[in-house]
Scaffold this active site. Sequence first.
Site, PDB file in Angstrom:
ATOM      1  N   ASP A 132       0.847  -1.196   0.000  1.00 14.58           N
ATOM      2  CA  ASP A 132       0.000   0.000   0.000  1.00 14.58           C
ATOM      3  C   ASP A 132       0.878   1.240   0.000  1.00 14.58           C
ATOM      4  OD1 ASP A 132      -2.628  -1.066   0.104  1.00 14.58           O
ATOM      5  OD2 ASP A 132      -2.290  -1.642   2.180  1.00 14.58           O
ATOM      6  N   ASP A 136     -10.678  -5.187  -0.880  1.00 13.75           N
ATOM      7  CA  ASP A 136      -9.640  -4.821   0.083  1.00 13.75           C
ATOM      8  C   ASP A 136     -10.264  -3.990   1.202  1.00 13.75           C
ATOM      9  OD1 ASP A 136      -7.288  -4.071   1.324  1.00 13.75           O
ATOM     10  OD2 ASP A 136      -6.648  -2.720  -0.263  1.00 13.75           O
TER      11      ASP A 136
HETATM   12  C1  DX5 Z   1      -6.557   0.222   3.351  1.00 16.13           C
HETATM   13  C2  DX5 Z   1      -5.517  -0.620   2.672  1.00 16.13           C
HETATM   14  C3  DX5 Z   1      -5.697  -2.056   2.914  1.00 16.13           C
HETATM   15  C4  DX5 Z   1      -5.484  -2.437   4.304  1.00 16.13           C
HETATM   16  C5  DX5 Z   1      -6.455  -3.491   4.661  1.00 16.13           C
HETATM   17  O1  DX5 Z   1      -6.245   1.519   3.139  1.00 16.13           O
HETATM   18  O2  DX5 Z   1      -5.610  -0.436   1.299  1.00 16.13           O
HETATM   19  O3  DX5 Z   1      -4.842  -2.835   2.094  1.00 16.13           O
HETATM   20  O4  DX5 Z   1      -4.176  -2.854   4.483  1.00 16.13           O
HETATM   21  O5  DX5 Z   1      -6.301  -3.762   5.975  1.00 16.13           O
HETATM   22  P1  DX5 Z   1      -7.259  -4.754   6.738  1.00 16.13           P
HETATM   23  O6  DX5 Z   1      -7.199  -6.047   6.026  1.00 16.13           O
HETATM   24  O7  DX5 Z   1      -6.703  -4.783   8.099  1.00 16.13           O
HETATM   25  O8  DX5 Z   1      -8.624  -4.147   6.674  1.00 16.13           O
END
Ligand code: DX5
Length: 239
Positions: free
Chosen positions: A45, A196
Amino acid sequence: MIWKWSSNIKGMGILITPSILSADLAHLQDEVDSVESFADALQVDVMDGHFVPNLSFGVTVLKHLKTKLPLDIHLMVSNPADRIKEFLDVGVSVITFHSEAVTDTAARKDLIEKIHAEKIPPPGGRGLWGGDKIHVGIALNPETPISSIKDVIEDVDIVLIMSVHPGFAGQKFIPSVLEKVKEIRKKFPHLTIQMDGGIDMVTASGCIKAGANNLVAASAIFGVPKEKRGEVIRELRGE
Ligand code: DX5
């Protein structure tokens, strides 16, 4: 498992992409090693503190990371066009930019074309994620309608439906976005639909049922001890 991009949705498996946002960054290489043999790709990310209210990783981190997993770059930045070259240069497999960051059709098409033109990862780069080209994804925030990407949906390889507001790991899944997944899947049986945000053992099955075939998870995977991560990945996949 590598999904064959040309196969029918019904014949393909579910891809699980751990996101390193929740990894123990003091031991990032060990964290990546812990999912290497279970995951299908690794999501990085990239946040600029402007498009989203947080900062995260840049290409410098990737240069030091050793993995055979295809790297999937989720650009949460206001100026993706200025950033893609540096990521392509280190050998990534997927680059996703946000529909809200690039709204002009010509600019979107230009960006997609530039990424697709990159055919082979540089020597020492990681493997491609199926097929023989770098894949392009376009991401939609929870409130962004599908209609906003109708100009390029047929040009991209992946549509990323965000199920949280981007910027932070560990947020609660927003179930209403599943309607968008169902609608896209109905019209585009062969497209990779990635989801996601808030994906865990409880929410994953609903995402798959709605038509998603690639789930990204940070907390659900890196939030459990290393020895349980393989099992979590298999469960997220519905195995
Ligand atoms: C959110 C990110 C995600 C995040 C998801 O801004 O794009 O990739 O890492 O995290 P979880 O799986 O903890 O919701």
